[in-house]
Design an enzyme around this catalytic site. Structure first.
Site, PDB file in Angstrom:
ATOM      1  N   GLY A 232      51.466 -11.384 100.966  1.00 12.99           N
ATOM      2  CA  GLY A 232      52.149  -9.757 100.721  1.00 12.99           C
ATOM      3  C   GLY A 232      52.909  -9.533 101.764  1.00 12.99           C
ATOM      4  O   GLY A 232      53.450 -10.314 102.564  1.00 12.99           O
ATOM      5  N   GLU A 254      50.813 -15.145 104.907  1.00 12.69           N
ATOM      6  CA  GLU A 254      52.386 -15.597 104.190  1.00 12.69           C
ATOM      7  C   GLU A 254      52.808 -13.984 103.757  1.00 12.69           C
ATOM      8  O   GLU A 254      52.657 -13.608 102.797  1.00 12.69           O
ATOM      9  CB  GLU A 254      52.025 -16.114 102.930  1.00 12.69           C
ATOM     10  CG  GLU A 254      51.440 -17.700 103.326  1.00 12.69           C
ATOM     11  CD  GLU A 254      52.381 -18.715 103.509  1.00 12.69           C
ATOM     12  OE1 GLU A 254      53.565 -18.448 103.715  1.00 12.69           O
ATOM     13  OE2 GLU A 254      51.811 -19.895 103.999  1.00 12.69           O
TER      14      GLU A 254
HETATM   15  P1  NAD Z   1      51.556  -6.011  99.071  1.00 14.85           P
HETATM   16  O1  NAD Z   1      51.358  -6.246 100.458  1.00 14.85           O
HETATM   17  O2  NAD Z   1      51.714  -4.697  98.440  1.00 14.85           O
HETATM   18  O3  NAD Z   1      50.220  -6.584  98.307  1.00 14.85           O
HETATM   19  C1  NAD Z   1      49.801  -7.843  98.320  1.00 14.85           C
HETATM   20  C2  NAD Z   1      48.207  -7.617  98.156  1.00 14.85           C
HETATM   21  O4  NAD Z   1      47.569  -7.331  99.434  1.00 14.85           O
HETATM   22  C3  NAD Z   1      47.545  -7.135  97.177  1.00 14.85           C
HETATM   23  O5  NAD Z   1      46.662  -7.832  96.399  1.00 14.85           O
HETATM   24  C4  NAD Z   1      47.202  -5.626  97.772  1.00 14.85           C
HETATM   25  O6  NAD Z   1      45.983  -5.317  97.141  1.00 14.85           O
HETATM   26  C5  NAD Z   1      46.341  -6.380  99.103  1.00 14.85           C
HETATM   27  N1  NAD Z   1      46.545  -5.379 100.217  1.00 14.85           N
HETATM   28  C6  NAD Z   1      47.209  -4.468 100.517  1.00 14.85           C
HETATM   29  N2  NAD Z   1      46.841  -3.963 101.578  1.00 14.85           N
HETATM   30  C7  NAD Z   1      45.602  -4.459 102.243  1.00 14.85           C
HETATM   31  C8  NAD Z   1      44.590  -4.375 102.848  1.00 14.85           C
HETATM   32  N3  NAD Z   1      44.721  -3.387 103.856  1.00 14.85           N
HETATM   33  N4  NAD Z   1      43.684  -5.050 102.919  1.00 14.85           N
HETATM   34  C9  NAD Z   1      43.402  -6.015 102.118  1.00 14.85           C
HETATM   35  N5  NAD Z   1      44.277  -6.060 101.048  1.00 14.85           N
HETATM   36  C10 NAD Z   1      45.328  -5.365 100.984  1.00 14.85           C
HETATM   37  O7  NAD Z   1      52.761  -6.849  98.584  1.00 14.85           O
HETATM   38  P2  NAD Z   1      53.072  -6.978  97.029  1.00 14.85           P
HETATM   39  O8  NAD Z   1      54.089  -5.894  96.872  1.00 14.85           O
HETATM   40  O9  NAD Z   1      52.096  -7.446  95.990  1.00 14.85           O
HETATM   41  O10 NAD Z   1      54.272  -8.249  97.184  1.00 14.85           O
HETATM   42  C11 NAD Z   1      55.456  -8.356  97.677  1.00 14.85           C
HETATM   43  C12 NAD Z   1      55.573  -8.676  99.146  1.00 14.85           C
HETATM   44  O11 NAD Z   1      54.816 -10.095  99.325  1.00 14.85           O
HETATM   45  C13 NAD Z   1      56.785  -9.096  99.904  1.00 14.85           C
HETATM   46  O12 NAD Z   1      56.662  -8.484 101.010  1.00 14.85           O
HETATM   47  C14 NAD Z   1      56.844 -10.518  99.819  1.00 14.85           C
HETATM   48  O13 NAD Z   1      57.913 -11.109 100.498  1.00 14.85           O
HETATM   49  C15 NAD Z   1      55.712 -10.950 100.024  1.00 14.85           C
HETATM   50  N6  NAD Z   1      55.272 -12.335  99.486  1.00 14.85           N
HETATM   51  C16 NAD Z   1      55.245 -13.095 100.711  1.00 14.85           C
HETATM   52  C17 NAD Z   1      55.017 -14.638 100.051  1.00 14.85           C
HETATM   53  C18 NAD Z   1      55.082 -15.566 101.280  1.00 14.85           C
HETATM   54  O14 NAD Z   1      54.412 -16.676 100.853  1.00 14.85           O
HETATM   55  N7  NAD Z   1      55.376 -15.615 102.353  1.00 14.85           N
HETATM   56  C19 NAD Z   1      54.882 -15.142  98.979  1.00 14.85           C
HETATM   57  C20 NAD Z   1      54.916 -14.000  97.943  1.00 14.85           C
HETATM   58  C21 NAD Z   1      55.151 -12.683  98.385  1.00 14.85           C
END
Ligand code: NAD
EC number: 1.2.1.3
Length: 500
Positions: A232, A254
Site C-alpha cells: 500500500g 511493498e
Molecule cells: P493504502 O495505503 O491506502 O491501503 C493499503 C492497505 O492498507 C488497505 O488494505 C488498508 O486498509 C490498509 N491500511 C491502511 N492503514 C493501515 C494501518 N495503519 N494498519 C493496518 N492496515 C492499514 O493504499 P491504497 O490506496 O489501497 O493503494 C495505493 C498505494 O499502494 C500506492 O501508494 C501504491 O504505490 C501502493 N502499492 C504498492 C505496491 C508495491 O508492490 N510496491 C503494489 C500495489 C500498490
C-alpha cells in the site's frame, strides 16, 4: 454472465455474504452499488488468526511437494475461472478487461512457480572446521502470515504472498483493501474449491478479514502473526513497519513508487513512446510501477513529447468493460481530488500542464474519469517527488547523463526505473552499482508489467520488501543452522580448549 450478481454467483460466492452488511462495495466504473458486505470485528479477526495458527501447526508437517499440490489445484481453479474473476477485477477496481484478466494470469503464473518451488526449498550444506562434523541450513515455516493489500492489485498481491507462503508450510490471513472486498471474497471461494479437490487440508489455512484499518491493525499487533506482508502507500508502511518491529515481528513492505524512464539521445523513440504511454496511462496511472517521471535528453525531447501528446490525445477513455477503451476510471473521488491538487501544485511550481480534466461526467456522474496529464516541469520540484496515484507524467529535460541519473535517484521512493538507449555504456552504467537505486531497473522496456519470475519490490520509501519470484520464498520461512557431530569426540570451534 453479465450482471455483477451473475459473476459473483459464478465464482461461488454465497448470496448472504453480499447483502445486509455495513461495507458498501461500489464499482468505480459508474459508482453503482455492487453489494453490502459484512465486516469483521477485531474479535473475529483474533479468532481467524487463532484458526490460522491451528492450521499452520498441522500444515507444517505436510511434505512440501504435497503442499504444492494444493497450489496446483488453486492454479487449475483460477484457470477455469479466469474470465469471471478478471471481470470482477474490472468491475471492482476499474481495470480494462485485458488488465483484469492479466492480473488473474499473474495469479496462475505464481501458482505454477510455487508448485515447482515446493520441490526446491533448498538449504545449504556448509563445510565445518571440525573433523567428523557436518553443517547445514534447514528452512522451516514461520506459522501465520498476515497479508494486507491495496485496491489496485486486488487479487494478484494476495496470490504472490499466499501461493508462496502456503507451499512453504504457513497459513495466511488476508486483509484486502476496503475498496475491493468482493474480489477478496471471490478468491477465498476459489481457494475453498481447491481445498475441496485437495481433500485433507486443515480448516483455517486461508482466512479473509473484511474491514478497514482496525482489522488490519489486529494483524499488525498480533504476536501470533509471524510476518506481516503489507502492500500500500508509504503512509501505511510508516504506521505498520514500526508497530510490527515493536513486537519483533517480521515485515515485508511493498509501498509507493515514483518511477522514472530516462530516454537517451540514441533511444529508439517509437519504442520509448510505446513504453512510456503504456506505463503512464495504463490502469489510469494507478499501478505502483506507473511511469510518473520522464527524464529526456534535450536533443530528443521535443520529438518525443510531441509523440506523447499525440498518443495521449487519441487514447480512448471510458468504460473499461468496452474493449476499445485503454483508460478506465480513477478509483474514487478522493483520488480525483488528489490529482487536481497535484496539478495545481505543478502549475504553481512552474509546470506546463496538458490534460488532467474530468471527462464523461454527464454519462457517469458518480464515477471519476480523467484525461491523463502531461506536466512539463522546469526541474524536479516538490510535487514531482511525491507519488500522486493518478495518471500524471512529469517531464524533465537533461543535458548530461550524470544529471539524468541524479534526477532518477533524487526522489524518496525506489521501486521501478527504466532507460531507453542504444548506447551500451549508458545502459550498463544505469544497471551498475552507481546507476539506478531502484529494486527494478530495466533497459529498453518501461517501468511496469513485471514478470513473476523475478523478485518484485523496491528500496527507500518503497519499503525494501521483495515478493514473487527468485528467492522471495525465504521471506516466508525461518532458517535454522544445524551442526551434526558424527565423530566420537567433542572438539570446540575456533580450536578452544576448555578444561582439558
Ligand atoms: P493504502 O495505503 O491506502 O491501503 C493499503 C492497505 O492498507 C488497505 O488494505 C488498508 O486498509 C490498509 N491500511 C491502511 N492503514 C493501515 C494501518 N495503519 N494498519 C493496518 N492496515 C492499514 O493504499 P491504497 O490506496 O489501497 O493503494 C495505493 C498505494 O499502494 C500506492 O501508494 C501504491 O504505490 C501502493 N502499492 C504498492 C505496491 C508495491 O508492490 N510496491 C503494489 C500495489 C500498490
Amino acid at each position: 454472465m453479465d450482471t455483477p450478481q451473475d459473476i459473483l454467483r459464478a465464482l461461488g460466492l454465497n448470496a448472504d455474504a453480499l447483502t445486509g452488511g455495513t461495507l458498501t462495495a461500489r464499482s468505480p466504473i459508474d459508482g453503482a452499488e455492487l453489494a453490502q458486505v459484512h465486516e469483521h470485528t477485531v474479535a473475529q479477526a483474533h479468532s481467524a488468526i487463532t484458526r490460522a495458527r491451528q492450521a499452520s501447526l498441522a500444515w507444517r508437517d505436510v511434505p512440501a511437494p504435497r503442499r504444492g499440490e494444493l497450489i496446483r489445484l488453486l492454479g487449475e481453479t483460477l484457470r477455469e475461472n479466469k474470465t469471471a474473476l478478471g471481470r470482477l477485477v474490472s468491475l471492482e477496481a476499474g481495470k480494462i478487461v485485458a488488465e483484469g484478466e492479466g492480473e488473474v494470469q499473474e495469479m496462475i503464473d505464481i501458482c505454477d512457480f510455487a508448485v515447482g518451488l515446493s520441490r526446491q526449498l533448498y538449504g545449504l550444506t556448509i563445510a565445518s572446521e571440525r573433523p567428523g562434523h557436518r553443517m547445514m541450513e534447514t528452512w522451516h515455516p514461520l506459522g501465520v502470515i498476515g497479508i494486507i493489500s491495496a485496491f489496485n492489485f486486488p487479487v494478484a498481491v494476495w496470490s504472490w504472498n499466499a501461493a508462496l507462503a502456503i507451499v512453504c508450510g504457513n497459513a495466511v490471513v488476508w486483509k484486502p483493501s476496503e475498496k475491493t472486498p468482493l474480489t477478496a471474497l471471490a478468491c477465498q471461494a476459489l481457494f475453498a474449491q481447491a481445498v475441496q479437490r485437495f481433500g485433507d487440508a486443515p480448516a483455517g489455512l486461508s482466512e479473509v478479514l473484511i474491514g478497514g484499518r482496525e482489522v488490519g491493525e489486529a494483524l499488525v499487533d498480533s504476536h501470533t502473526v509471524a510476518l506481516v506482508s503489507a502492500t500500500g502507500s508509504t503512509r501505511m508502511g510508516r504506521q505498520v513497519g514500526p508497530r510490527v518491529a515493536q513486537r519483533f515481528g517480521r515485515v515485508l513492505l511493498e509501498l509507493g513508487g515514483n518511477n522514472a524512464i530516462i530516454v537517451g539521445p540514441t533511444a529508439d523513440l517509437d519504442m520509448a513512446a510505446r513504453g512510456i504511454v503504456f506505463g503512464a496511462i495504463g490502469t489510469a496511472g494507478q499501478r505502483c510501477t506507473t511511469t510518473r517521471r520522464l527524464i529526456v535528453h534535450e536533443s530528443v525531447a521535443d520529438a518525443l513529447v510531441q509523440r506523447l501528446h499525440k498518443a495521449y490525445a487519441s487514447a480512448p477513455i471510458g468504460n473499461p468493460l468496452d474493449s476499445g477503451n485503454l483508460v478506465g476510471p480513477l478509483i474514487d473521488r478522493g483520488s480525483f481530488d488528489a490529482m487536481q491538487e497535484a496539478l495545481k501544485a505543478a502549475r504553481e511550481q512552474g509546470g506546463k500542464v496538458t490534460g488532467g480534466e474530468r471527462v464523461l461526467a454527464d454519462e457517469y456522474p458518480n464515477a471519476w474519469y480523467v484525461r491523463p496529464a502531461i506536466a512539463e516541469m522546469p526541474g524536479q520540484t516538490d510535487v514531482v517527488c511525491h507519488e500522486t496515484f493518478a495518471p500524471i507524467l512529469y517531464v524533465m529535460r537533461y543535458k548530461e547523463f550524470s544529471d539524468a541519473l541524479a534526477l532518477q535517484n533524487g526522489v524518496p521512493q525506489g521501486l521501478s526505473s527504466a532507460i531507453f538507449t542504444n548506447d551500451l555504456r549508458e545502459a550498463e552504467t544505469f544497471l551498475s552499482a552507481s546507476g539506478s537505486d531502484c529494486g527494478i531497473a530495466n533497459v529498453n522496456i518501461g517501468t511496469s508489467g513485471a514478470e513473476i519470475g523475478g523478485a518484485f519490490g523496491g528500496e527507500k520509501e518503497t519499503g525494501g520488501g521483495r515478493e514473487s519470484g527468485s528467492d522471495a520464498w525465504r521471506n516466508y520461512m525461518r532458517r535454522a543452522t544445524n551442526t551434526i557431530n558424527y565423530s566420537r569426540n567433542l572438539p570446540l570451534a575456533q580450536g578452544i580448549k576448555f578444561g582439558e
